[in-house]
Design a protein around this motif. Structure first.
Motif, PDB file in Angstrom:
ATOM      1  N   SER A   1     -26.065  -1.694  18.464  1.00 30.74           N
ATOM      2  CA  SER A   1     -24.855  -2.422  18.069  1.00 30.74           C
ATOM      3  C   SER A   1     -24.429  -3.505  19.053  1.00 30.74           C
ATOM      4  O   SER A   1     -23.743  -4.448  18.673  1.00 30.74           O
ATOM      5  N   THR A   2     -24.815  -3.377  20.338  1.00 31.38           N
ATOM      6  CA  THR A   2     -24.389  -4.373  21.329  1.00 31.38           C
ATOM      7  C   THR A   2     -25.493  -5.359  21.697  1.00 31.38           C
ATOM      8  O   THR A   2     -25.203  -6.426  22.240  1.00 31.38           O
ATOM      9  N   LYS A   3     -26.748  -5.025  21.398  1.00 31.78           N
ATOM     10  CA  LYS A   3     -27.858  -5.900  21.778  1.00 31.78           C
ATOM     11  C   LYS A   3     -28.383  -6.725  20.617  1.00 31.78           C
ATOM     12  O   LYS A   3     -29.117  -7.695  20.821  1.00 31.78           O
ATOM     13  N   ASP A   4     -28.046  -6.346  19.401  1.00 33.20           N
ATOM     14  CA  ASP A   4     -28.542  -7.073  18.226  1.00 33.20           C
ATOM     15  C   ASP A   4     -27.463  -7.068  17.154  1.00 33.20           C
ATOM     16  O   ASP A   4     -26.397  -6.482  17.335  1.00 33.20           O
ATOM     17  N   LYS A   5     -27.750  -7.688  16.027  1.00 30.12           N
ATOM     18  CA  LYS A   5     -26.771  -7.787  14.945  1.00 30.12           C
ATOM     19  C   LYS A   5     -27.307  -7.103  13.691  1.00 30.12           C
ATOM     20  O   LYS A   5     -28.482  -7.231  13.344  1.00 30.12           O
TER      21      LYS A   5
ATOM     22  N   ALA B   1     -21.770  -7.022  14.852  1.00 27.61           N
ATOM     23  CA  ALA B   1     -22.153  -6.581  16.193  1.00 27.61           C
ATOM     24  C   ALA B   1     -20.935  -5.979  16.876  1.00 27.61           C
ATOM     25  O   ALA B   1     -19.798  -6.185  16.443  1.00 27.61           O
ATOM     26  N   ILE B   2     -21.181  -5.233  17.946  1.00 29.62           N
ATOM     27  CA  ILE B   2     -20.093  -4.665  18.747  1.00 29.62           C
ATOM     28  C   ILE B   2     -20.012  -5.439  20.063  1.00 29.62           C
ATOM     29  O   ILE B   2     -21.031  -5.707  20.702  1.00 29.62           O
ATOM     30  N   THR B   3     -18.810  -5.808  20.468  1.00 28.70           N
ATOM     31  CA  THR B   3     -18.625  -6.529  21.719  1.00 28.70           C
ATOM     32  C   THR B   3     -19.168  -5.705  22.885  1.00 28.70           C
ATOM     33  O   THR B   3     -18.739  -4.564  23.082  1.00 28.70           O
ATOM     34  N   PRO B   4     -20.130  -6.241  23.654  1.00 24.81           N
ATOM     35  CA  PRO B   4     -20.614  -5.495  24.831  1.00 24.81           C
ATOM     36  C   PRO B   4     -19.464  -5.187  25.787  1.00 24.81           C
ATOM     37  O   PRO B   4     -18.569  -6.006  25.980  1.00 24.81           O
ATOM     38  N   TYR B   5     -19.503  -4.002  26.374  1.00 28.49           N
ATOM     39  CA  TYR B   5     -18.377  -3.564  27.207  1.00 28.49           C
ATOM     40  C   TYR B   5     -18.145  -4.512  28.381  1.00 28.49           C
ATOM     41  O   TYR B   5     -17.012  -4.772  28.779  1.00 28.49           O
TER      42      TYR B   5
ATOM     43  N   VAL C   1     -19.079   2.027  18.041  1.00 25.85           N
ATOM     44  CA  VAL C   1     -20.307   2.703  17.615  1.00 25.85           C
ATOM     45  C   VAL C   1     -21.481   2.169  18.435  1.00 25.85           C
ATOM     46  O   VAL C   1     -21.494   1.010  18.860  1.00 25.85           O
ATOM     47  N   ASN C   2     -22.477   3.031  18.657  1.00 29.41           N
ATOM     48  CA  ASN C   2     -23.664   2.645  19.440  1.00 29.41           C
ATOM     49  C   ASN C   2     -24.758   2.027  18.571  1.00 29.41           C
ATOM     50  O   ASN C   2     -25.512   1.165  19.032  1.00 29.41           O
ATOM     51  N   TRP C   3     -24.845   2.500  17.333  1.00 25.28           N
ATOM     52  CA  TRP C   3     -25.957   2.099  16.459  1.00 25.28           C
ATOM     53  C   TRP C   3     -25.450   1.777  15.059  1.00 25.28           C
ATOM     54  O   TRP C   3     -24.464   2.357  14.588  1.00 25.28           O
ATOM     55  N   PHE C   4     -26.153   0.867  14.414  1.00 22.29           N
ATOM     56  CA  PHE C   4     -25.963   0.602  12.995  1.00 22.29           C
ATOM     57  C   PHE C   4     -27.203   1.082  12.252  1.00 22.29           C
ATOM     58  O   PHE C   4     -28.337   0.854  12.707  1.00 22.29           O
ATOM     59  N   LEU C   5     -26.992   1.734  11.128  1.00 17.52           N
ATOM     60  CA  LEU C   5     -28.093   2.069  10.225  1.00 17.52           C
ATOM     61  C   LEU C   5     -27.859   1.311   8.929  1.00 17.52           C
ATOM     62  O   LEU C   5     -26.995   1.668   8.132  1.00 17.52           O
TER      63      LEU C   5
END
Length: 656
Positions: free
Chosen positions: A391-395, A404-408, A200-204
């Motif tokens: 999701s990849t730059k913050d928690k 968080a999502i592991t940066p590619y 996922v790209n974003w968390f809400l």
């Protein structure tokens, strides 16, 4: 044959069988061969089930998987005194249910006669809930939260109502709802999130403002009426809402709120879930409309690099793969506008959405979510707690975890070991996945507020003065219980090893410093010289010098990482299984003789309750408490005379 209306003489069951024996102290048998107890290993206990539970069993089986089934004849169930005894058995040993409400009554002194009278009041519709006692408790981030303390005896009725509401609604709840549900927990929510929120790209992060205090009572009642057609039970729910509370802050004024369900009430969580299930349905439908495309478009740069790879020289292949890994070139487009997804996980009023899409999509979803809650459910989103997070730059923060999502670009550095069928080990690059992290800074800060360490994130261990009066084994037990509680909760995190070492260090050295203060040894060196690095406490037991307590690092470091529990499908018959096991034990509590004078007059027998089994030297407590500690029981049967003498402090041993 018509029912007489009295719970004590309702002998006709309506399924071709009759209850044998009208007294609550007698075994009540029924014939129900048409509805055998399924999926339970306790078939031999079927005849010992309360008549109310047997009726509920029948309704559950008639309902099956029909979400529109209307439950009737609930009055027969909830006005059965044995069903109320079962409901009492579910709450009797919880310390919070020995805290008095406004009427100063607790569960102490409860008797068979009380349950007979209570059942009669419920069946006739004359039962009323007493006003709760309202207090304010501090929040972790400042401010206060109102907490209603109901009469412990009213909680018996609430417990019975909760059993029925779970049987009616649990099977209709969303699989994405985890809060206050049997078989589900914060860990099942995190387990599901880990599986759903891939790439996922974003968390809400969403939170409902003052959810329990603002629940619309009319909407909840409509949901209940859609499934339950029984006026006695409907009236009980209304009476629960209208019981009101007495607020000590305003000169003990009595108030009946127009909205909300009191925090602290046994049935408030399931009433919240009944209403918020409409939110789950809306989110599910919204995600289906939001989702777009079957797969992401291929990345032209990646396609160009790997085209005709089989015809290239080995050194060229190695060079291309190195370039792909170093630059994080993806096989598909990460920002494909024609590929969108939305998923969610909810725990009570706290829920999180994972979105594959653009930031603008998140804004639209947030606005639509706020509009639905306000217009359809009468609730408000908390603006301070509803956040959109990359999701990849913050928690994101959910249920005490950082997500968080592991940066590619980092995936290729994280190699996963997997075993092939031939036993060999294969190393493969980790795919994009949610990272479940323990917020170590926050955990250390929490330990600091409790006095176990100081100096912020450094977490330098310090002595805890409030524990000095305890015995050395109890001090060690206190520290180990805190450590096990924290580590078991965060065992599913990816940084668990770091957390475990940090917690073990802080608690062990804080424990040693507390020893130093208690024994006036002043320094850690003297404590470890006297008790060893593992803080071994020796005592004489049966003329033998034995180690009665110690603080081994292994007690905490041996806690294994991983998810403790997966999501299990709810089985409505689990209520019947639980009753088959627990009800006979609860019923046996009221059968027998006074534990002091052996009186067997059932009208004079009542149950003596302890709030806690004291973990102290049994020589320092009164005889009855000592006896209950040795029996490991919080309840014991006494006659009224002996019970009164114990509370008056006139009983000191077996003989009166």
């Amino acid at each position: 044959m018509k029912n007489s209306g009295s719970p004590e003489v309702e002998n006709y069951r309506g399924d071709g069988g009759f209850i044998v024996g009208g007294g609550i102290g007698q075994t009540r048998k029924y014939h129900s061969s048409a509805y055998p107890l399924k999926e339970t290993s306790h078939k031999s206990s079927k005849e010992a089930l309360p008549a109310g539970i047997a009726d509920l069993d029948k309704l559950i089986k008639e309902c099956g998987s029909n979400p529109k089934y209307i439950f009737k004849n609930i009055r027969k169930i909830i006005s059965d005194p044995e069903f109320l005894i079962y409901a009492y058995g579910l709450i009797k040993s919880k310390p919070g249910n020995m805290t008095p409400g406004n009427d100063k009554e607790t569960l102490d002194g409860i008797s068979i006669t009380y349950f007979n009278n209570l059942a009669r009041e419920i069946g006739s519709g004359s039962f009323k809930f007493k006003p709760a006692r309202r207090i304010d408790i501090p929040k972790a981030k400042g401010g206060t939260r109102p907490l209603s303390i109901a009469s412990p005896r009213d909680k018996i009725v609430q417990s019975a109502m909760k059993i029925i509401l779970e049987a009616v609604f649990e099977s209709t709840f969303s699989i994405y709802s985890h809060g206050f549900r049997p078989g589900k927990s914060t860990h099942t929510a995190i387990y599901q999130l880990r599986d759903l929120f891939m790439e996922v790209n974003w968390f809400l992060e969403a939170d409902i403002s003052k959810c329990f205090d603002t629940l619309p009572q009319d909407l909840i009642m409509n949901e209940i009426k859609n499934r339950i057609d029984d006026q006695v039970f409907i009236d009980l729910v209304n009476k629960c809402f209208n019981a009101g509370f007495i607020d000590a802050k305003f000169s003990n004024s009595f108030k009946i709120p127009d909205v909300g369900s009191p925090q602290g009430s046994i049935i408030s969580p399931i009433l919240c879930n009944i209403l918020l299930n409409r939110l789950d349905v809306w989110l599910t439908e919204y995600s289906l409309n939001f989702n777009k495309g079957n797969r992401r478009k291929a990345n032209p740069i990646y396609t160009k690099l790997v085209r005709n790879l089989g015809n290239k020289q080995p050194h060229e292949i190695r060079s291309i793969r190195k370039f792909i890994h170093q630059n994080g070139v993806r096989a598909s487009l990460g920002d494909d506008p024609d590929f969108k997804r939305m998923r969610f996980v909810r725990y009570a009023d706290d829920f999180i959405l994972g979105i594959i899409g653009s930031y603008q999509d998140c804004i639209y979803i947030k606005n639509d979510l706020g509009s639905f809650l306000k217009d359809k459910l009468g609730l408000e989103l908390s603006l301070a707690k509803t956040l959109i997070t990359n999701s990849t730059k913050d928690k994101a923060h959910f249920l005490g975890f950082d997500i968080a999502i592991t940066p590619y670009q980092k995936q290729f550095r994280q190699l996963v070991r997997s075993q092939r069928s031939d036993g060999s080990i294969r190393l493969s690059a980790q795919t994009s996945r949610p990272q479940i992290l323990a917020p170590i800074k926050k955990i250390v800060a929490k330990l600091q507020t409790k006095g176990y360490c100081k100096n912020g994130f450094k977490g330098n261990p310090t002595r805890v003065g409030r524990l000095i009066h305890l015995s050395l084994p109890m001090i060690i037990s206190n520290y180990l219980s805190i450590g096990r509680g924290l580590l078991n909760y965060y065992a599913c995190t990816d940084n668990f090893t770091v957390l475990k070492a940090r917690i073990t260090y802080i608690l062990k050295y804080s424990c040693a410093l507390t020893f130093a203060s208690k024994l006036k040894l002043y320094t850690l060196k003297k404590v470890f010289s006297k008790y060893g690095y593992n803080l071994k406490i020796h005592e004489m037991v049966n003329n033998k010098n034995k180690v009665v307590a110690e603080f081994k690092d292994e007690y905490l470091r041996d806690i294994k990482p991983g998810f403790n529990k997966k999501i299990n499908d709810y089985n409505p018959l689990s209520i019947i299984d639980l009753a088959a096991v627990s009800y006979p034990r609860t019923k046996a509590l009221f059968e027998g003789k006074c534990s002091v004078c052996n009186s067997d007059n059932s009208e004079q027998l009542e149950v003596h309750h302890l709030k806690h089994l004291k973990k102290s030297n049994t020589n320092k407590v009164d005889y009855m408490t000592n006896l209950m500690i040795r029996m490991n029981r919080k309840q014991i049967l006494l006659c009224k005379s002996c019970h009164n003498k114990i509370h008056q402090g006139k009983y000191f041993g077996p003989g009166l």
